[in-house]
Enzyme design. Structure first.
Site, PDB file in Angstrom:
ATOM      1  N   GLY A   1       0.669  -1.276   0.106  1.00  0.00           N
ATOM      2  CA  GLY A   1      -0.002   0.013  -0.076  1.00  0.00           C
ATOM      3  C   GLY A   1       0.750   1.204  -0.078  1.00  0.00           C
TER       4      GLY A   1
ATOM      5  N   HIS B   1       0.312  -5.414 -11.817  1.00  0.00           N
ATOM      6  CA  HIS B   1       0.765  -4.893 -13.089  1.00  0.00           C
ATOM      7  C   HIS B   1       2.318  -4.628 -12.955  1.00  0.00           C
ATOM      8  CE1 HIS B   1       0.883  -0.110 -12.913  1.00  0.00           C
ATOM      9  NE2 HIS B   1       1.484  -0.688 -11.735  1.00  0.00           N
TER      10      HIS B   1
HETATM   11  C1  LIG Z   1       3.390   0.872  -7.859  1.00  0.00           C
HETATM   12  S1  LIG Z   1       3.576   0.951  -6.007  1.00  0.00           S
HETATM   13  C2  LIG Z   1       1.662   0.829  -5.546  1.00  0.00           C
HETATM   14  C3  LIG Z   1       1.532   1.378  -4.123  1.00  0.00           C
HETATM   15  C4  LIG Z   1       0.049   1.499  -3.834  1.00  0.00           C
HETATM   16  N1  LIG Z   1      -0.628   0.414  -3.757  1.00  0.00           N
HETATM   17  C5  LIG Z   1      -0.594   2.386  -4.675  1.00  0.00           C
HETATM   18  O1  LIG Z   1      -1.419   2.039  -5.432  1.00  0.00           O
HETATM   19  O2  LIG Z   1      -0.087   3.847  -4.729  1.00  0.00           O
HETATM   20  C6  LIG Z   1       3.985  -0.688  -5.684  1.00  0.00           C
HETATM   21  C7  LIG Z   1       4.269  -0.779  -4.189  1.00  0.00           C
HETATM   22  O3  LIG Z   1       4.731  -2.207  -4.079  1.00  0.00           O
HETATM   23  C8  LIG Z   1       5.450  -2.416  -3.116  1.00  0.00           C
HETATM   24  N2  LIG Z   1       6.328  -3.307  -3.288  1.00  0.00           N
HETATM   25  C9  LIG Z   1       7.314  -3.730  -4.220  1.00  0.00           C
HETATM   26  N3  LIG Z   1       7.843  -5.085  -3.755  1.00  0.00           N
HETATM   27  C10 LIG Z   1       7.012  -5.470  -2.836  1.00  0.00           C
HETATM   28  C11 LIG Z   1       7.336  -6.535  -1.901  1.00  0.00           C
HETATM   29  N4  LIG Z   1       8.155  -7.489  -2.019  1.00  0.00           N
HETATM   30  N5  LIG Z   1       6.641  -6.587  -0.829  1.00  0.00           N
HETATM   31  C12 LIG Z   1       5.718  -5.853  -0.425  1.00  0.00           C
HETATM   32  N6  LIG Z   1       5.663  -4.565  -1.230  1.00  0.00           N
HETATM   33  C13 LIG Z   1       6.471  -4.544  -2.057  1.00  0.00           C
HETATM   34  C14 LIG Z   1       6.419  -1.021  -3.138  1.00  0.00           C
HETATM   35  O4  LIG Z   1       7.321  -0.635  -2.178  1.00  0.00           O
HETATM   36  C15 LIG Z   1       5.250  -0.007  -3.487  1.00  0.00           C
HETATM   37  O5  LIG Z   1       4.785   0.694  -2.586  1.00  0.00           O
END
Ligand SMILES: C[S@@+](CC[C@H](N)C(=O)[O-])C[C@H]1O[C@@H](n2cnc3c(N)ncnc32)[C@H](O)[C@@H]1O
Length: 408
Positions: free
Chosen positions: A251, A316
């Protein structure tokens, strides 16, 4: 002398232009600015009309010089704090010489920048060499909008620029390895985009503030009269005192779950924000009601039997194999007949997708070797994970849908 252009098949024709003009007229008469479908429909038709009037070279000039140079100039103007300076002294229009003095920049340089910003309707040239903010340049003073520019100009544009050579080097295969995308080529790094954003000073904040602003300014499932939150999530919420209403998986800094809480402040049930440890550590001043929890979504979901697990712009970012991994790690936590997964991502229409969807798909290709998915693709992926789609809620063209999933 009559122009020969009107017989050139590559030039605009009345057959193409006039029906669009007619449609603009009709849609204009019924325009309802409070209805974003009506507004966007007219916007798409006026865009089609404008493109239909363009000759091929005019289109090339627009794309290659005019638009391509706009973002670097907007970013430069922001670095100079130009739009804020334009607002000083009652926002009265100011000469470029005066603005150069106020921003400590060269008047010849600033005058040229302002001329192009005006030519692209980003600012107004109210008299020769005299400029004022427009609604758009004014928006750059609001963090919801301004945070997009540095992120897109630094992280993204290098990846886009590296894409053509990357595709030559990878022999035009559809790359699905996040460690080998145009991002690594553009940034000359062996890190994934997420690793890079965590270890490059300032980048994590740019990503999270950009995501927050982007999300806040569009129609969302949690908005009034969109997804029936009370009926689909709340009525049957467990009466146990520690029942969890929503887990926001990945999130970010919590903008979605904070807004969900604001929108549905009367609802009981725990709200939990999960993300990578460094992102969670950066989150401050969440409302008391929202719990923070570091969690790697490639490991088993520790919160069992929540009413909903929400994944916004998560799948995505990843190719299918990684999405299956994420879903498999979530599945054991789901309580059959009760828990839902809510995937909030674009569903690419079978035909005539909006450019914000297709452009985002190319962004995902360039940054993460991932993709936006069609409904057919989503159904195949979810089925492969041993889950079922119960509904797809789509609110507005070119934005995310809500895919509601349960254990079959
Ligand atoms: C494109 S962002 C989307 C954030 C949020 N859900 C939004 O819609 O604004 C992707 C999120 O996935 C998190 N992320 C990436 N790899 C991850 C992992 N292995 N476990 C948990 N979160 C992760 C990132 O830190 C980032 O906050």
């Amino acid at each position: 002398m009559e122009s020969t252009h009107n017989v050139d098949p590559l030039y605009p024709s009345r057959e193409e232009v006039l029906p669009l003009l007619e449609q603009v007229h009709i849609k204009g008469l019924s325009l309802d600015l409070s209805n974003s479908k009506s507004r966007k429909d007219l916007m798409e038709t006026t865009r089609a009309l404008s493109l239909a009037l363009e000759t091929p070279m005019e289109a090339i000039v627009r794309m290659a010089w005019a638009e391509k140079s706009l973002m670097p100039l907007v970013y430069t103007a922001m670095n100079l704090n130009l739009f804020a300076k334009m607002n000083e002294n009652g926002a009265s229009p100011k000469s470029y010489e005066k603005l150069a003095e106020m921003t400590d920049s060269d008047p010849i340089l600033l005058g040229r920048i302002l001329k192009h910003l005006a030519a692209m309707s980003f600012v107004n040239e109210t008299g020769p060499g005299v400029f004022a903010n427009t609604r758009l340049s004014q928006s750059m003073l609001h963090p919801d909008y301004s945070s997009a520019i540095p992120f897109l100009e630094t992280t993204l544009s290098k990846s886009f620029n590296a894409l053509p050579k990357f595709l030559v080097d990878t022999k035009y295969r559809n790359c699905t390895d996040p460690m080998k995308s145009a991002f690594q080529a553009g940034h000359n790094t062996s890190l994934s985009a997420f690793e890079w954003s965590s270890t490059t000073p300032g980048q994590l904040e740019l990503l999270t503030t950009y995501m927050a602003g982007y999300n806040r300014t569009l129609t969302r499932w949690m908005d009034k009269d969109c997804y029936p939150v009370e009926q689909n999530l709340y009525i049957d919420l467990s009466k146990e005192p520690d029942a969890v209403l929503l887990v926001d998986v990945g999130g970010g800094t919590g903008h979605d779950i904070v807004d969900f809480h604001k929108q549905y402040s009367g609802l009981s049930g725990r709200l939990i924000l999960q993300d990578r440890p460094d992102v969670i550590a950066s989150v401050t001043n969440l409302p008391n009601k929202i719990e923070k929890m570091p969690h790697d979504f490639f490991t088993e979901q520790p919160i069992k039997g929540a009413r909903a697990y929400y994944l916004h712009f998560i799948l995505h970012d990843w190719p299918d194999s990684a999405c299956l991994d994420i879903l498999q790690n979530l599945k054991p936590a789901l309580k059959k007949g009760y828990s839902k997964i809510l995937i909030n991502d674009h569903v690419v229409p079978a035909q005539n997708a909006h450019y914000s969807t297709t452009g985002l798909d190319i962004m995902m290709m360039s940054l993460f070797a991932s993709m936006e998915r069609t409904e057919e693709h989503w159904r195949g992926l979810i089925e492969k994970a041993g889950l079922k789609i119960v509904a797809i809620w789509t609110y507005e063209r070119g934005t995310e849908s809500l895919i509601e999933i349960e254990v079959p």
